[in-house]
Each structure stands twice: as C-alpha cells, then as structure tokens.
Design a protein around this motif. Structure first.
Motif, PDB file in Angstrom:
ATOM      1  N   SER A  74       0.836  -1.210   0.000  1.00 61.20           N
ATOM      2  CA  SER A  74       0.000   0.000   0.000  1.00 61.20           C
ATOM      3  C   SER A  74       0.865   1.252   0.000  1.00 61.20           C
ATOM      4  O   SER A  74       0.514   2.261  -0.632  1.00 61.20           O
ATOM      5  CB  SER A  74      -0.917   0.001   1.232  1.00 61.20           C
ATOM      6  OG  SER A  74      -1.778  -1.109   1.225  1.00 61.20           O
ATOM      7  N   ALA A  75       1.999   1.200   0.720  1.00 57.36           N
ATOM      8  CA  ALA A  75       2.909   2.349   0.740  1.00 57.36           C
ATOM      9  C   ALA A  75       3.454   2.631  -0.657  1.00 57.36           C
ATOM     10  O   ALA A  75       3.554   3.795  -1.074  1.00 57.36           O
ATOM     11  CB  ALA A  75       4.052   2.087   1.715  1.00 57.36           C
ATOM     12  N   THR A  78       0.875   4.346  -2.559  1.00 59.01           N
ATOM     13  CA  THR A  78       0.768   5.773  -2.232  1.00 59.01           C
ATOM     14  C   THR A  78       1.865   6.590  -2.903  1.00 59.01           C
ATOM     15  O   THR A  78       1.593   7.643  -3.496  1.00 59.01           O
ATOM     16  CB  THR A  78       0.868   5.964  -0.704  1.00 59.01           C
ATOM     17  OG1 THR A  78      -0.226   5.271  -0.086  1.00 59.01           O
ATOM     18  CG2 THR A  78       0.813   7.438  -0.327  1.00 59.01           C
ATOM     19  N   LYS A  82       0.184   6.237  -6.864  1.00 56.28           N
ATOM     20  CA  LYS A  82      -0.823   7.244  -6.492  1.00 56.28           C
ATOM     21  C   LYS A  82      -2.233   6.650  -6.461  1.00 56.28           C
ATOM     22  O   LYS A  82      -3.206   7.292  -6.886  1.00 56.28           O
ATOM     23  CB  LYS A  82      -0.785   8.436  -7.470  1.00 56.28           C
ATOM     24  CG  LYS A  82       0.605   8.970  -7.778  1.00 56.28           C
ATOM     25  CD  LYS A  82       1.264   9.569  -6.568  1.00 56.28           C
ATOM     26  CE  LYS A  82       2.627  10.165  -6.922  1.00 56.28           C
ATOM     27  NZ  LYS A  82       3.373  10.630  -5.737  1.00 56.28           N
ATOM     28  N   HIS A  83      -2.346   5.425  -6.001  1.00 58.65           N
ATOM     29  CA  HIS A  83      -3.664   4.789  -5.927  1.00 58.65           C
ATOM     30  C   HIS A  83      -4.508   5.495  -4.860  1.00 58.65           C
ATOM     31  O   HIS A  83      -4.044   5.694  -3.732  1.00 58.65           O
ATOM     32  CB  HIS A  83      -3.497   3.307  -5.568  1.00 58.65           C
ATOM     33  CG  HIS A  83      -4.732   2.496  -5.789  1.00 58.65           C
ATOM     34  ND1 HIS A  83      -5.835   2.569  -4.973  1.00 58.65           N
ATOM     35  CD2 HIS A  83      -5.044   1.587  -6.747  1.00 58.65           C
ATOM     36  CE1 HIS A  83      -6.764   1.737  -5.406  1.00 58.65           C
ATOM     37  NE2 HIS A  83      -6.305   1.125  -6.489  1.00 58.65           N
ATOM     38  N   ALA A  86      -4.811   3.490  -1.569  1.00 53.80           N
ATOM     39  CA  ALA A  86      -3.623   2.868  -0.987  1.00 53.80           C
ATOM     40  C   ALA A  86      -3.403   3.342   0.454  1.00 53.80           C
ATOM     41  O   ALA A  86      -3.162   2.538   1.362  1.00 53.80           O
ATOM     42  CB  ALA A  86      -2.394   3.189  -1.839  1.00 53.80           C
ATOM     43  N   ASP A  87      -3.495   4.651   0.658  1.00 54.48           N
ATOM     44  CA  ASP A  87      -3.309   5.184   2.014  1.00 54.48           C
ATOM     45  C   ASP A  87      -4.410   4.707   2.943  1.00 54.48           C
ATOM     46  O   ASP A  87      -4.161   4.388   4.122  1.00 54.48           O
ATOM     47  CB  ASP A  87      -3.279   6.708   1.957  1.00 54.48           C
ATOM     48  CG  ASP A  87      -3.304   7.314   3.343  1.00 54.48           C
ATOM     49  OD1 ASP A  87      -2.504   6.879   4.184  1.00 54.48           O
ATOM     50  OD2 ASP A  87      -4.124   8.211   3.591  1.00 54.48           O
ATOM     51  N   TRP A 143      -0.309   8.877  12.122  1.00 59.73           N
ATOM     52  CA  TRP A 143      -1.558   9.231  11.428  1.00 59.73           C
ATOM     53  C   TRP A 143      -2.421  10.146  12.293  1.00 59.73           C
ATOM     54  O   TRP A 143      -3.136  10.995  11.781  1.00 59.73           O
ATOM     55  CB  TRP A 143      -2.328   7.973  11.050  1.00 59.73           C
ATOM     56  CG  TRP A 143      -1.993   7.466   9.682  1.00 59.73           C
ATOM     57  CD1 TRP A 143      -2.084   8.162   8.501  1.00 59.73           C
ATOM     58  CD2 TRP A 143      -1.526   6.163   9.334  1.00 59.73           C
ATOM     59  NE1 TRP A 143      -1.701   7.351   7.449  1.00 59.73           N
ATOM     60  CE2 TRP A 143      -1.361   6.119   7.922  1.00 59.73           C
ATOM     61  CE3 TRP A 143      -1.246   5.010  10.063  1.00 59.73           C
ATOM     62  CZ2 TRP A 143      -0.931   4.999   7.248  1.00 59.73           C
ATOM     63  CZ3 TRP A 143      -0.819   3.885   9.394  1.00 59.73           C
ATOM     64  CH2 TRP A 143      -0.648   3.884   7.995  1.00 59.73           C
ATOM     65  N   THR A 150      -2.786  14.054   3.294  1.00 57.36           N
ATOM     66  CA  THR A 150      -1.783  13.836   2.247  1.00 57.36           C
ATOM     67  C   THR A 150      -0.383  13.759   2.838  1.00 57.36           C
ATOM     68  O   THR A 150       0.405  12.859   2.510  1.00 57.36           O
ATOM     69  CB  THR A 150      -1.840  14.976   1.210  1.00 57.36           C
ATOM     70  OG1 THR A 150      -3.174  15.052   0.680  1.00 57.36           O
ATOM     71  CG2 THR A 150      -0.871  14.714   0.086  1.00 57.36           C
ATOM     72  N   ALA A 153      -0.038  10.576   4.835  1.00 56.44           N
ATOM     73  CA  ALA A 153       0.066   9.392   3.978  1.00 56.44           C
ATOM     74  C   ALA A 153       1.496   9.202   3.481  1.00 56.44           C
ATOM     75  O   ALA A 153       2.026   8.083   3.505  1.00 56.44           O
ATOM     76  CB  ALA A 153      -0.887   9.524   2.792  1.00 56.44           C
ATOM     77  N   ARG A 154       2.137  10.298   3.037  1.00 58.99           N
ATOM     78  CA  ARG A 154       3.507  10.182   2.526  1.00 58.99           C
ATOM     79  C   ARG A 154       4.484   9.805   3.634  1.00 58.99           C
ATOM     80  O   ARG A 154       5.347   8.929   3.450  1.00 58.99           O
ATOM     81  CB  ARG A 154       3.929  11.502   1.882  1.00 58.99           C
ATOM     82  CG  ARG A 154       3.205  11.798   0.574  1.00 58.99           C
ATOM     83  CD  ARG A 154       3.583  13.162   0.049  1.00 58.99           C
ATOM     84  NE  ARG A 154       2.835  13.492  -1.174  1.00 58.99           N
ATOM     85  CZ  ARG A 154       2.760  14.715  -1.670  1.00 58.99           C
ATOM     86  NH1 ARG A 154       3.386  15.711  -1.080  1.00 58.99           N
ATOM     87  NH2 ARG A 154       2.060  14.942  -2.770  1.00 58.99           N
ATOM     88  N   ALA A 157       3.944   6.213   4.580  1.00 56.42           N
ATOM     89  CA  ALA A 157       4.412   5.294   3.538  1.00 56.42           C
ATOM     90  C   ALA A 157       5.923   5.098   3.627  1.00 56.42           C
ATOM     91  O   ALA A 157       6.430   3.978   3.514  1.00 56.42           O
ATOM     92  CB  ALA A 157       4.015   5.820   2.163  1.00 56.42           C
TER      93      ALA A 157
END
Length: 243
Positions: A74-75, A78, A82-83, A86-87, A143, A150, A153-154, A157
C-alpha cells in the motif's frame, strides 16, 4: 481489472457492502471449526496441553508480518502509483496488525513460560517482533498526529517501507542467531516436522484468522472512506460560512 475498478471509492463501498456479510459468515464458521479441531487435538508428548497455544500463537505471528507486507504494498501504491485507496488500506490495516502482533507476543510469552522457564527473553526473534509492535504503534501515532491526510500518507508510507526491513529479520532470526525460539517447523524444504494431527487445526486456524483480517480490513477501510467524506463535507460547510 477488479483492482483498477475498485480504485473508485464509491465502487469499493458498493462492492464491499455485498461481500462483507459473506466474509463474516465464512470467518465465523472457520473460526468455530478451527477452535473445535484445536480443542480436540492430542496433547504433545513433551509439551502436554500447552502445545495448543500454538494454534493461536502461530497464525497471529504469521499475520503480524503479513499485515506489514500488505501495508508495504500500500505504501508503494501511495508513493509510486498514487492509488486513491492505498493510504486508506495502510491506515486501516495498522491497528489490526498491531493487535495480531500483540496477541503473538502475549501467547508466545504464555507458551514460553512452561517451555523455556521464562515469560520473556531478549533474543533476536522476540526482540524483532517487539520492534514490529512498536513500529505499528508509531504509525498509528503518526496518522493521528498529522492532520493533513496527504502529508500523513507520505510520511507513513516512507516509515512503512523502512520498517519492512524488519520482516526478513524476524523471519530468519532463528537461523541467523542462536535464539530460544524454535526454528521453522511448517514451511520447510524437506516438509513440515509437525504431525498431521497438529497441522490440520493449525492451518484451519490460520485460514480463519486470515479471513478475519480481510473482513476487519475491508470494514475498517469503509469506515475510513466515510470518515474522510464527512471531514470533507465539514470543511466545505466551514469554508462556506467563512465566505
């Protein structure tokens, strides 16, 4: 492709609404069957009835690493692909993975006391799994600490991919170092060393816990998508009042 179609959150919500009840039923049936097979499995000639802790401990230990691998994919989703989900998938999986890791540590400690004479030993396997548990908690805290989804998430990841280094360390720790923990007795090149009387309940419980993860993960992803939609609506209302 189903994966691409589910990139749309509305389609994902519709799809999971249909399959979650079936997954929940399958999980419950397999869990009951697994517990019955575990209860009726024979005692080990050395460990006695304590060997039955294995039917809870081993599936949770497997899933503690599997969930982190899911989060690592998933990371990449992300950062690279850019799914849009994913995050959401990584964030929803973290608390479940932490729970599996905690159960693996707790049941391993209970199993270790009669086998090793101690609840805990700072050896490579136990310590690396404890580090995995702390990494799960760190991600959950991250989180919650970063309000912007955003940015969170980065950062999450990157931390997830760095933490993935620990997975092979956990897996091969019993081969690389001298530890109290026993070596692999199921997935071996020369076949499992466990008797079939133990393998059947073990694999049944492993499948049941895996289905439990899938069910909880999809439900948590639905909740996260809906939570983000509510947050967006609230922000739109707030900006409308300000204008």
């Amino acid at each position: 492709m189903l994966f691409a179609r589910l990139a749309n959150p509305s389609r994902f919500l519709s799809f999971t609404a249909r399959i979650l009840p079936w997954l929940a039923v399958a999980t419950a049936v397999l869990m009951v069957l697994g517990l019955y097979l575990s209860w009726t499995a024979p005692d080990d000639y050395q460990q006695g009835a304590t060997v039955k802790i294995m039917f809870i401990h081993v599936p949770n230990a497997w899933l503690s690493m599997f969930v982190w691998m899911v989060m690592s994919v998933s990371a990449l989703g992300t950062l690279v692909w850019k799914h849009p989900l994913a995050d959401v998938a990584a964030k929803a999986a973290a608390p479940i993975g932490a729970s599996f890791t905690f159960l693996a540590l707790a049941t391993g400690s209970l199993w270790g006391r009669p086998m090793w004479g101690t609840y805990w030993q700072w050896d490579a396997r136990l310590t690396s799994v404890l580090i995995l548990f702390l990494m799960y908690l760190s991600l959950i805290a991250l989180w919650r600490a970063v309000e912007d989804p955003t940015r969170a998430a980065r950062a999450a990841a990157v931390l997830t991919l760095v933490g993935a280094i620990n997975i092979p360390i956990i897996k091969f720790s019993v081969e690389w170092w001298n530890t109290l923990h026993q070596g692999n007795s199921v997935f071996r090149m020369d076949g499992p060393t466990l008797d079939r009387a133990f393998l059947l309940p073990l694999f049944t419980m492993a499948i049941a816990f895996t289905l439990l993860f899938i069910t909880l993960h999809l439900a948590a992803m639905r909740n996260e998508i809906l939570r983000r939609r509510v947050r967006t609506l609230l922000l739109m209302q707030a900006s409308g009042r300000a204008a």
